[in-house]
Write an enzyme that holds these catalytic residues in place. Structure first.
Site, PDB file in Angstrom:
ATOM      1  N   SER A 147      56.983  49.744 -33.417  1.00  0.00           N
ATOM      2  CA  SER A 147      55.841  48.840 -33.465  1.00  0.00           C
ATOM      3  C   SER A 147      54.930  49.188 -34.649  1.00  0.00           C
ATOM      4  O   SER A 147      55.368  49.132 -35.794  1.00  0.00           O
ATOM      5  CB  SER A 147      55.094  48.871 -32.133  1.00  0.00           C
ATOM      6  OG  SER A 147      54.187  47.807 -32.030  1.00  0.00           O
ATOM      7  N   ASP A 240      59.672  38.769 -28.245  1.00  0.00           N
ATOM      8  CA  ASP A 240      58.641  39.550 -28.933  1.00  0.00           C
ATOM      9  C   ASP A 240      58.174  38.768 -30.151  1.00  0.00           C
ATOM     10  O   ASP A 240      58.998  38.342 -30.966  1.00  0.00           O
ATOM     11  CB  ASP A 240      59.246  40.893 -29.370  1.00  0.00           C
ATOM     12  CG  ASP A 240      58.241  41.839 -30.004  1.00  0.00           C
ATOM     13  OD1 ASP A 240      57.092  41.427 -30.266  1.00  0.00           O
ATOM     14  OD2 ASP A 240      58.611  43.001 -30.255  1.00  0.00           O
ATOM     15  N   HIS A 270      58.807  43.522 -26.089  1.00  0.00           N
ATOM     16  CA  HIS A 270      58.145  44.565 -26.859  1.00  0.00           C
ATOM     17  C   HIS A 270      57.923  45.802 -25.966  1.00  0.00           C
ATOM     18  O   HIS A 270      57.651  45.689 -24.778  1.00  0.00           O
ATOM     19  CB  HIS A 270      56.800  44.058 -27.379  1.00  0.00           C
ATOM     20  CG  HIS A 270      56.210  44.933 -28.437  1.00  0.00           C
ATOM     21  ND1 HIS A 270      56.661  44.941 -29.729  1.00  0.00           N
ATOM     22  CD2 HIS A 270      55.206  45.854 -28.384  1.00  0.00           C
ATOM     23  CE1 HIS A 270      55.976  45.819 -30.439  1.00  0.00           C
ATOM     24  NE2 HIS A 270      55.086  46.392 -29.647  1.00  0.00           N
TER      25      HIS A 270
END
Length: 307
Positions: A147, A240, A270
């Site tokens: 991320s 996501d 995610h």
């Protein structure tokens, strides 16, 4: 929404700790919720993994993981996710321990400074300082990040290429990375209300970070010259908003002649790394990540040095 039972159970458990509108709360509250969530998905370390905490440059906390069996001298550098706002050495502790053990490599995790107290490029500068320690010592490194950490990992590689020392980085592994895509198109539109992360969340994290919109280190998709970047493994989640960042970056790397492996998890959301012990898809995805990192270090899946 995905249909895999394991990932749905994961999402239900996450909702009990971290509300969908968490970014509307105070920074302190966001971190309290996130810490509780991470603790819930933090199993014990694999047997034989030893850790120690120390400071780099007398200011940057890091945690080193050393498995009982080392298969490679290449170092792993892990940069945690959390939107640049939450996350710490503890939030990704078990993930780091399991990667180090699976690969058979020493791994160092970085507790970089967080926004909004510290805006861009504080986060990048902290990670760069740790990476340069390895480079100056003559070490080879694989950078890994999820991320926001995937953004930082990719940005380090772009920075190293710009400055002419990217050869010290032998690989990059980017897990559902945030790379600076257009928030109005593609997966940002299609998955705007995806479970676990929304497009409005991504916008919030960008605004908090305060990185210049034309900075290719902050937004690697903007990098004009990517030929010569380290080999890459990029994995994204179908559900996501960040999905197309990884897709687009993998395609750009391939067109530039960079060795790249791309994997899209069809049932994942995610933050699926945390679901690796309760979801079949996440288990397979985590195994693929560890296998790719092993390959990038020069160790094959049988635990032997590649020819």
């Amino acid at each position: 929404m995905p249909s895999e039972e394991g990932i749905l159970a994961f999402l239900e458990k996450c909702d009990a700790f971290y509300p969908a509108d968490a970014v509307d709360a105070s920074i302190g509250q966001q971190r309290e919720w996130y810490n509780a969530l991470c603790a819930e998905f933090s199993p014990a370390h694999p047997d034989g993994v030893v850790t120690d905490d120390f400071l780099i440059d007398n200011r940057i906390p890091v945690r080193r993981y050393r498995p009982s069996r080392l298969r490679t001298a290449v170092r792993l550098l892990y940069l945690h996710g959390g939107g640049f706002v939450v996350g710490s050495l503890d939030s990704h502790d078990s993930i780091c321990a399991e990667i180090a053990d699976a690969v058979g490599a020493e791994l160092t995790a970085v507790d970089y400074r967080l926004a909004p107290e510290h805006v861009w490029p504080s986060q990048h500068d902290d990670c760069l300082a740790v990476l340069r320690r390895f480079v100056h010592a003559g070490e080879k490194v694989v950078v890994i990040g999820d991320s926001a950490g995937g953004n930082l990992a990719a940005g380090l590689c772009v920075r190293a290429l710009q400055e002419g020392w990217s050869g010290a980085i032998v690989g990059q592994a980017l897990v559902y990375p945030a790379l600076g895509g257009d928030l109005r198109t593609g997966s940002y539109e299609e998955m705007a209300e995806a479970p676990g992360l929304s497009t409005s969340d991504v916008r919030y994290y960008r605004e908090v970070l305060q990185a210049p919109g034309d900075d290719a280190v902050a937004y690697p998709l903007l990098a004009a010259d990517i030929e010569g970047l380290p080999p890459a493994f990029i994995t994204v989640a179908r559900f996501d908003p960040l999905r197309d960042d990884g897709r687009a970056y993998a395609a750009r790397l391939a067109r530039a002649g960079v060795e790249v492996w791309f994997r899209e998890e069809p049932q994942m959301v995610h933050a699926w790394l945390r679901a690796r012990h309760m979801s079949e898809g996440a288990t397979a995805g985590f195994a693929a990540l560890c296998g790719a990192v092993s390959h990038l270090t020069g160790v094959n899946t049988a635990g032997e040095r590649s020819a």
